[in-house]
Design an enzyme around this catalytic site. Structure first.
Site, mmCIF file in Angstrom:
data_model
loop_
_atom_site.group_PDB
_atom_site.id
_atom_site.type_symbol
_atom_site.label_atom_id
_atom_site.label_comp_id
_atom_site.label_asym_id
_atom_site.label_seq_id
_atom_site.Cartn_x
_atom_site.Cartn_y
_atom_site.Cartn_z
ATOM 1 N N GLY A 198 0.835 -1.201 0.000
ATOM 2 C CA GLY A 198 0.000 0.000 0.000
ATOM 3 C C GLY A 198 0.868 1.249 0.000
ATOM 4 O O GLY A 198 2.027 1.215 -0.424
ATOM 5 N N VAL A 202 0.830 4.705 5.170
ATOM 6 C CA VAL A 202 0.355 3.600 6.009
ATOM 7 C C VAL A 202 1.507 2.626 6.297
ATOM 8 O O VAL A 202 1.563 2.023 7.371
ATOM 9 C CB VAL A 202 -0.865 2.895 5.364
ATOM 10 C CG1 VAL A 202 -1.289 1.687 6.190
ATOM 11 C CG2 VAL A 202 -2.026 3.870 5.230
ATOM 12 N N GLY A 203 2.444 2.527 5.374
ATOM 13 C CA GLY A 203 3.631 1.685 5.602
ATOM 14 C C GLY A 203 4.341 2.086 6.889
ATOM 15 O O GLY A 203 4.805 1.237 7.663
ATOM 16 N N GLU A 220 5.683 -3.340 0.613
ATOM 17 C CA GLU A 220 5.607 -3.144 -0.847
ATOM 18 C C GLU A 220 4.883 -1.826 -1.072
ATOM 19 O O GLU A 220 3.660 -1.769 -0.991
ATOM 20 C CB GLU A 220 4.844 -4.314 -1.503
ATOM 21 C CG GLU A 220 5.503 -5.666 -1.317
ATOM 22 C CD GLU A 220 6.716 -5.877 -2.224
ATOM 23 O OE1 GLU A 220 6.976 -5.027 -3.091
ATOM 24 O OE2 GLU A 220 7.412 -6.882 -2.042
ATOM 25 N N CYS A 254 1.148 0.060 -9.309
ATOM 26 C CA CYS A 254 2.283 0.624 -8.561
ATOM 27 C C CYS A 254 3.525 0.807 -9.428
ATOM 28 O O CYS A 254 4.342 1.675 -9.151
ATOM 29 C CB CYS A 254 2.610 -0.263 -7.369
ATOM 30 S SG CYS A 254 2.934 -1.969 -7.833
HETATM 31 P P1 NAD Z 1 -5.387 0.822 0.449
HETATM 32 O O1 NAD Z 1 -6.131 2.069 0.791
HETATM 33 O O2 NAD Z 1 -6.149 -0.363 -0.078
HETATM 34 O O3 NAD Z 1 -4.571 0.426 1.751
HETATM 35 C C1 NAD Z 1 -3.786 -0.728 1.778
HETATM 36 C C2 NAD Z 1 -4.155 -1.552 2.992
HETATM 37 O O4 NAD Z 1 -3.819 -0.827 4.163
HETATM 38 C C3 NAD Z 1 -5.646 -1.862 3.065
HETATM 39 O O5 NAD Z 1 -5.807 -3.232 3.334
HETATM 40 C C4 NAD Z 1 -6.135 -0.956 4.162
HETATM 41 O O6 NAD Z 1 -7.215 -1.510 4.867
HETATM 42 C C5 NAD Z 1 -4.918 -0.817 5.050
HETATM 43 N N1 NAD Z 1 -4.910 0.451 5.768
HETATM 44 C C6 NAD Z 1 -5.286 1.658 5.311
HETATM 45 N N2 NAD Z 1 -5.123 2.601 6.271
HETATM 46 C C7 NAD Z 1 -4.617 1.968 7.349
HETATM 47 C C8 NAD Z 1 -4.229 2.381 8.654
HETATM 48 N N3 NAD Z 1 -4.320 3.660 9.029
HETATM 49 N N4 NAD Z 1 -3.749 1.463 9.500
HETATM 50 C C9 NAD Z 1 -3.637 0.174 9.126
HETATM 51 N N5 NAD Z 1 -3.991 -0.283 7.896
HETATM 52 C C10 NAD Z 1 -4.473 0.589 7.027
HETATM 53 O O7 NAD Z 1 -4.269 1.100 -0.600
HETATM 54 P P2 NAD Z 1 -3.409 2.388 -0.837
HETATM 55 O O8 NAD Z 1 -2.638 2.686 0.379
HETATM 56 O O9 NAD Z 1 -4.234 3.435 -1.498
HETATM 57 O O10 NAD Z 1 -2.440 1.731 -1.937
HETATM 58 C C11 NAD Z 1 -1.931 2.438 -2.980
HETATM 59 C C12 NAD Z 1 -0.439 2.466 -2.828
HETATM 60 O O11 NAD Z 1 0.055 1.131 -2.820
HETATM 61 C C13 NAD Z 1 0.266 3.149 -3.973
HETATM 62 O O12 NAD Z 1 1.305 3.952 -3.455
HETATM 63 C C14 NAD Z 1 0.861 1.997 -4.763
HETATM 64 O O13 NAD Z 1 2.006 2.341 -5.484
HETATM 65 C C15 NAD Z 1 1.156 1.019 -3.676
HETATM 66 N N6 NAD Z 1 1.214 -0.340 -4.200
HETATM 67 C C16 NAD Z 1 2.392 -0.984 -4.133
HETATM 68 C C17 NAD Z 1 2.501 -2.261 -4.667
HETATM 69 C C18 NAD Z 1 3.786 -3.010 -4.607
HETATM 70 O O14 NAD Z 1 3.774 -4.207 -4.858
HETATM 71 N N7 NAD Z 1 4.897 -2.371 -4.286
HETATM 72 C C19 NAD Z 1 1.388 -2.872 -5.224
HETATM 73 C C20 NAD Z 1 0.186 -2.167 -5.250
HETATM 74 C C21 NAD Z 1 0.101 -0.907 -4.719
#
Ligand code: NAD
Length: 466
Positions: A198, A202-203, A220, A254
Site C-alpha cells: 500500500g 500507512v507503511g 511493498e 504501482c
Molecule cells: P489501500 O487504501 O487499499 O490500503 C492498503 C491496505 O492498508 C488496506 O488493506 C487498508 O485496509 C490498510 N490500511 C489503510 N489505512 C490503514 C491504517 N491507518 N492502519 C492500518 N492499515 C491501514 O491502498 P493504498 O494505500 O491506497 O495503496 C496504494 C499504494 O500502494 C500506492 O502507493 C501503490 O504504489 C502502492 N502499491 C504498491 C505495490 C507493490 O507491490 N509495491 C502494489 C500495489 C500498490
C-alpha cells in the site's frame, strides 16, 4: 463478528483468531512439504474454478476487463502458486556450508524453517493478486496466515473471504475483511512477519506497530516511477509500451510509468504515436471501451481530476465523475514543481517533463525518492549502462514497461521510500522462512586449546588454525 463489533462501536479483537492459528501451527502439519504442495495446488484450483466470479468482482470494483483480470490477477496467482509448488522441495532443502578447520570434525548447514503465523495486508488496485500471491509464498514456506484484503475493492474481498476457506486448510489460513479498524487491531498482535502492500504513509504506521512486537516487515510501497525516452529510441514501439504500462488498470498500478522525461524534439515526435497507441487500444472514445478501467472511488477520482491543471492536455483530459472515468491523458508543459509532480499519480495521467539530456534526466530522478520502477528507452548501450548505474530503484526495465513482472526468478520489491523486502518466487520463500544456521560437532577429538587456562602455547596453536 468484526462487522458486528465495529457497527456498535467496539474495537475488533483478533487475539483468539491469532491463538487458533498458533495452535494450528503448533500441530506441525504446515512443516510437511506435502501439506504445502497440497495447499498450493488448492490455490491454483481455486483460481480455475472461481475464475468467472473473480472476473465479475474485479469488473465491479475496478471495471477491469476479463482479459486484464485474468492476466494480471487470476493467472498471476495461479502461476505463482504453481511455481512455488514446483520448486518448494528444492528451496526447503538444507544447504551445506564449509566448516573451518577450528570446527572440524563437524558439519554446518542452513536449514529453512517456517516463521509461524504471518499477516498479509493488501491494497485495492490488484486486490486478488496482492494478497494471494503473498499467501502462496507464505504457504510454500510452511506458515499459517491471516489475509486482510483491501476494503476499497469490496467485491473481490468478499470472493476471497468466501472461497479461501472452501479451498485451503481453514485452521491455518483465515481471511479478515474490513478497513482501518480491523487492520489496526490486527497490527497490535505479535505476528511472526507482516507483508504490507500500500502507500508509504500507512507503511510507516505498519512498521511502527510491528516494532512494538519486534515483528519483521516486508513493505511493498509505491512512488513516482520515471520513464526516460531518449531521442534514438524506436518511438513507435516505445509509445505502445508506455501507453500499455500507463493505461492498464486505468493507471492504478504501482509500477506504471508515473511520468516521462524527454527533450522537446522527442516529445513532439512521441505525442502522435502515443495518441495512436491509445486509439488502437481504447478507440477514439475510451469511455465506450470495455478494455478501459475506472477509478476506484470518488475520492481518488477528485484527486486525479485536480492534477489536470498541472499542464496542457495534449491528449485526452476529459473526465466523468458519475462513472469515475478519466480519459487516458498526456500532459505537456508540466513544470517540475507542479502538483502532478509532487506525489505518485496512480491514475491515467501521464505528464511529460522536459529533460534536455540524459544527464538532466538523471539529475532530476536522483533529486527525488528512490522509485519502485524505472524505465529507459534507448538503443545506446552506454546510456543504458549509465541509467542502470545511476538510478537506484526497486526494478528496472529497459525498452519496455512492467514486463519484469513476468520473470519469476527476479525479486520484486522496492528500495528506500518505495519499500523493503521482496516476496516473489524463491525470494518469497526466503521472506517467510527463517534461515536457521546449524552446526553439528563430532564428539572426538575435543581439542583442549580453546579451554582455559589460556597459555602462550595454546595462543600459538590457535593462531595457526585460523
Ligand atoms: P489501500 O487504501 O487499499 O490500503 C492498503 C491496505 O492498508 C488496506 O488493506 C487498508 O485496509 C490498510 N490500511 C489503510 N489505512 C490503514 C491504517 N491507518 N492502519 C492500518 N492499515 C491501514 O491502498 P493504498 O494505500 O491506497 O495503496 C496504494 C499504494 O500502494 C500506492 O502507493 C501503490 O504504489 C502502492 N502499491 C504498491 C505495490 C507493490 O507491490 N509495491 C502494489 C500495489 C500498490
Amino acid at each position: 463478528m468484526t462487522e458486528a463489533a465495529t457497527s456498535i462501536g467496539l474495537a475488533p479483537d483478533f487475539k483468539d483468531l491469532l491463538e487458533s492459528l498458533k495452535t494450528a501451527f503448533d500441530t506441525d502439519r504446515t512443516r510437511s512439504l506435502d501439506w504445502r504442495a497440497d495447499q498450493l495446488c488448492a490455490l491454483e484450483r481455486m483460481m480455475v474454478d472461481c475464475e468467472q466470479e473473480i472476473m465479475e468482482a474485479l469488473q465491479t470494483d475496478l471495471g477491469k476487463h476479463p482479459l486484464e483480470a485474468w492476466a494480471t490477477e487470476i493467472a498471476y496467482v495461479a502461476g505463482d502458486a504453481a511455481y512455488c509448488r514446483k520448486h518448494l522441495r528444492k528451496w526447503a532443502k538444507k544447504r551445506k556450508v564449509r566448516t573451518p578447520m577450528l570446527g572440524q570434525p563437524g558439519k554446518s548447514w542452513v536449514q529453512p524453517e517456517p516463521l509461524g503465523v504471518v499477516l498479509i495486508i493488501g491494497a485495492w488496485n490488484y486486490p486478488l493478486q496482492l494478497v494471494l500471491a503473498g499467501l502462496a509464498a507464505a504457504l510454500a514456506a510452511g506458515n499459517c496466515a491471516i489475509v486482510k484484503p483491501s476494503e476499497l475493492a469490496p467485491a473481490t474481498s468478499e470472493v476471497i473471504a468466501r472461497r479461501v476457506p472452501e479451498y485451503l486448510d481453514g485452521d491455518c489460513v483465515k481471511v479478515v475483511q474490513g478497513g482501518v479498524p480491523e487492520a489496526s487491531a490486527l497490527l497490535e498482535l505479535p505476528f511472526d512477519h507482516i507483508l504490507y502492500t500500500g502507500s508509504g504513509a500507512v507503511g510507516r504506521i505498519v512498521m511502527a506497530a510491528a516494532a512494538k512486537n519486534l515483528t519483521p516487515v516486508t513493505l511493498e510501497l509505491g512512488g513516482k516511477s520515471p520513464c526516460v525516452v531518449l531521442p534514438d529510441a524506436n518511438l513507435e514501439t516505445a509509445a505502445r509500451r508506455i501507453a500499455w504500462g500507463k493505461f492498464t488498470n486505468a493507471g492504478q498500478t504501482c509500477i506504471a510509468p508515473d511520468y516521462l522525461l524527454t527533450d522537446a524534439d522527442t516529445e513532439a515526435r512521441l505525442l502522435p504515436l502515443l495518441q495512436q497507441a491509445i486509439v488502437d487500444m481504447f478507440g477514439t472514445d475510451p469511455q465506450t471501451s470495455d478494455s478501459y478501467g475506472r477509478i476506484v472511488n470518488d475520492r481518488h477520482h477528485a484527486r486525479l481530476a485536480g492534477f489536470l491543471d498541472s499542464g496542457e492536455a495534449a491528449i485526452g483530459g476529459r473526465t466523468n465523475p458519475a462513472t469515475r472515468f478519466i480519459e487516458p491523458t498526456v500532459l505537456t508543459s508540466v513544470e517540475k514543481d507542479s502538483p502532478v509532480m509532487q506525489e505518485e499519480i496512480f491514475g491515467p495521467i501521464l505528464p511529460i517533463v522536459r529533460a534536455d539530456s540524459l544527464d538532466d534526466a538523471l539529475r532530476f530522478i536522483r533529486s527525488g525518492d528512490k522509485p519502485l520502477a524505472a524505465y529507459v528507452f534507448t538503443k545506446d548501450r552506454d546510456a543504458e549502462a549509465r541509467f542502470l548505474d545511476q538510478v537506484s530503484s526497486g526494478n528496472v526495465c529497459i525498452n519496455d514497461t512492467m514486463m519484469f513482472m513476468t520473470v519469476e526468478e527476479l525479486p520484486f520489491g522496492g528500495v528506500g521510500q518505495s519499500g523493503m523486502g521482496a516476496y516473489s518466487g524463491e525470494h518469497g520463500f526466503r521472506t517467510f522462512s527463517h534461515m536457521k544456521a546449524v552446526m553439528k560437532r563430532a564428539w572426538w577429538p575435543d581439542l583442549a586449546l580453546r579451554y582455559a587456562p589460556y597459555t602462550p602455547k595454546k595462543f600459538r596453536q590457535l593462531r595457526k588454525l585460523r
